[in-house]
Design an enzyme around this catalytic site. Structure first.
Site: not given
Ligand code: 5RP
Length: 213
Positions: A31, A94, A28-29, A102, A81
């Site tokens: 990336t 998180g 999730t996120g 995750e 990510g």
């Molecule tokens: C979500 C996560 C994401 O992997 C983490 O927050 C990184 O996010 P992003 O890719 O938007 O920087 O742990 O719970």
């Protein structure tokens, strides 16, 4: 530094590991959003489980097949990510409130691959460390956990209460054990190196590939 471009580079490197026929856990996120684009562009036939409604919706839009745990309970690879990555391969995750899902997906994968832009590596992990708490007994759980603040966006995809541990710590293993031993704490966002197989870290045009375990 163009962080979005770094995310896309790390995402392309991770997506390149996926092969036709694989069972894939999707994190999730932002990336991961880049990784979904890269994965869809490869036109592979793969089976996926998603760690959040946002990832599931985006994957479906891109034409990917998203299944449930009823039909898919083990993954050849999971890709996600991270908020922080330390030199040993410890992660804090998180930021998107999905760390419980995750971690379940990461632990059910033969290979857990992490993507990071240049803002994610740190010398030593630090607060905030996200935690998911059960609603039941919340006042008591919060009393046990010192230095924890409830988040403004307070829910995980499964309805859990999301908070951040804001205290100081030297040893992520010790903090992991302490958080995990707290009744009412569903899961914390510290991921140990033994759970992590590869980390792709993008810095400008370069992508470093670290093999952890
Ligand atoms: C979500 C996560 C994401 O992997 C983490 O927050 C990184 O996010 P992003 O890719 O938007 O920087 O742990 O719970």
């Amino acid at each position: 530094v163009d962080v979005e471009q770094e995310k896309a580079r790390a995402a392309a490197a991770a997506a390149a590991l996926v092969e036709d026929g694989m069972r894939v856990g999707l994190g999730t996120g932002t990336t991961v959003a880049h990784m979904l684009d890269a994965l869809a562009a490869r036109g592979l036939t793969i089976r996926c489980v998603a760690t959040s409604p946002a990832t599931e919706a985006r994957a479906r839009e891109l034409g990917m097949t998203v299944e449930s745990w009823a039909t898919l309970d083990h993954f050849d690879i999971a890709i996600d990510g991270a908020d922080q990555v330390d030199p040993d391969g410890w992660l804090v995750k998180g930021g998107g409130a999905a760390h419980t899902r995750e971690k379940i997906v990461a632990a059910a994968a033969d290979r857990f691959v992490v993507m990071a832009d240049s803002t994610k590596p740190v010398d030593t992990l630090h607060a905030p460390v996200p935690v998911e708490l059960l609603e039941y007994g919340l006042p008591a759980t919060l009393r046990h956990l010192e230095h924890v603040k409830l988040r403004d966006v307070p829910r995980s995809p499964d309805g859990g209460v999301i908070a951040d541990f804001l205290g100081t710590f030297d040893d992520p293993g010790e903090l992991s054990d302490r958080l995990a031993a707290t009744p009412g704490l569903v899961e914390h966002g510290l991921f140990p190196p033994k759970m992590v197989h590869d980390i792709f870290i993008a810095r400008g045009d370069d992508v470093e590939h670290r093999e952890i375990s």
